[in-house]
Motif scaffolding. Structure first.
Motif: not given
Ligand code: FES
Length: 319
Positions: A241-252
């Motif tokens: 997809a060419g995207t970047v996703v930030n995983v925040q504290p509290g998230q899987t």
């Protein structure tokens, strides 16, 4: 065979198997067929209003168009097994996934030892039937609280030509550990071992296996052996997809992907069913699933995004 597809089935029969355990016989709706399966496979049940859960197929893989599962009512059930016991009746309609096998039998092995604890008997009973058909030597070591709580016993009450069953009732922790250690003390090269049972039993099994090569020591858990990684603080790059996703504290990772509209197939959300496996192209996952072997985890080729996080600042996934 496509485990992502759904198949309409009806409940042909519900049977009392043991204390708090019912079995359910599932047949395809008229005009449809069910995919073939191999011993050790599981399916997901999709019932409106009931959380999706995975259940091992207990019947013989030679049976076409028939799935059979057994469901133990978990006293700590969050709705899955309790609702299935209360709601699912003969004649009811539901959908199931195709079979997925994370616990396959090595059919080339001359000898197989199957170790079951409680409802963990289901995949192992399917394996025992398969091994019997293959005329391969097998031994089923079955631990249960008592005779009343031991499912499938009546089906085992027959003479087998290539294997036998050893029933251990009311064993305490120390006796169970000793009995499993005894199994491995008789190890001969090329024997394959399979275990399914509660987490304590799996730990004893893994430790008793000692130096037996990991590729001969197989197990499957029906409860999560580890907590999900929700520490966050890393980024996931979706290569396709060419995207970047930030995983925040509290998230899987699964949560973070869903938040930006990226759907990954999932079912148990506990690292047990294998539905959410994703190929890892770069980075070091923090594996928290109960599926991969130690060597598979070390290879970092894939991860289960419902529960595993990242040890590296950046993970590149094949999504
Ligand atoms: S959803 Fe079951 S392993 Fe991730």
């Amino acid at each position: 065979m496509n485990s992502a597809s759904r198949y309409p089935v009806y409940v042909k029969s519900v049977r009392y198997e043991a204390e708090n355990i019912f079995s359910f016989e599932l047949f395809p709706e008229q005009g449809t067929t069910l995919p073939a399966f191999t011993a050790g496979s599981h399916i997901d049940l999709f019932i409106p209003g009931v959380p999706t859960r995975s259940y091992s197929l207990l019947n013989d893989q030679s049976e076409a168009n028939r799935y059979e599962i057994a469901v133990a009512k978990d006293p700590k059930s969050r709705g899955g097994s309790k609702l299935i016991h209360e709601l699912l009746r003969a004649g009811d309609r539901l959908e199931v996934s195709g079979p997925k096998n994370l616990f396959p039998l090595n059919e080339a092995s001359e000898t197989s030892v199957l170790i079951a604890g409680g409802i963990g008997i289901t995949p192992l009973w399917s394996m025992a039937q398969r091994l019997e058909s293959l005329r391969a030597k097998w031994r089923l070591v079955y631990f249960a609280r008592n005779r009343e709580s031991a499912a499938l016993l009546d089906r085992m009450n027959k003479v087998f030509s290539h294997g036998h069953i050893e029933l251990h009732l009311a064993y305490g922790v120390a006796e169970t550990i000793a009995a499993i250690a005894q199994v491995f003390s008789q190890d001969v090269a090329a024997t394959h071992y399979y275990c399914c049972g509660p987490s304590g039993m799996l730990e004893s099994y893994k430790s008793a296996a000692g130096d037996v090569p990991g590729d001969r020591v197989h197990y499957e858990s029906f409860v999560a052996l580890h907590d999900a990684a929700t520490e966050g603080g890393f980024e996931v790059v979706l290569a396709k997809a060419g995207t970047v996703v930030n995983v925040q504290p509290g998230q899987t990772v699964l949560d973070a992907l869903a938040q930006v509209g990226v759907e990954v197939m999932n079912s148990c959300r506990e690292g047990i069913c294998g539905a959410c496996e994703v190929v890892v192209l770069e980075g070091t996952p923090d594996h928290r699933d109960s599926i991969l072997s130690e060597s598979e985890k070390a290879s970092n080729k894939s991860m289960f995004v419902c529960c595993s996080g990242s040890k590296s600042q950046r993970l590149v996934l094949d999504l």
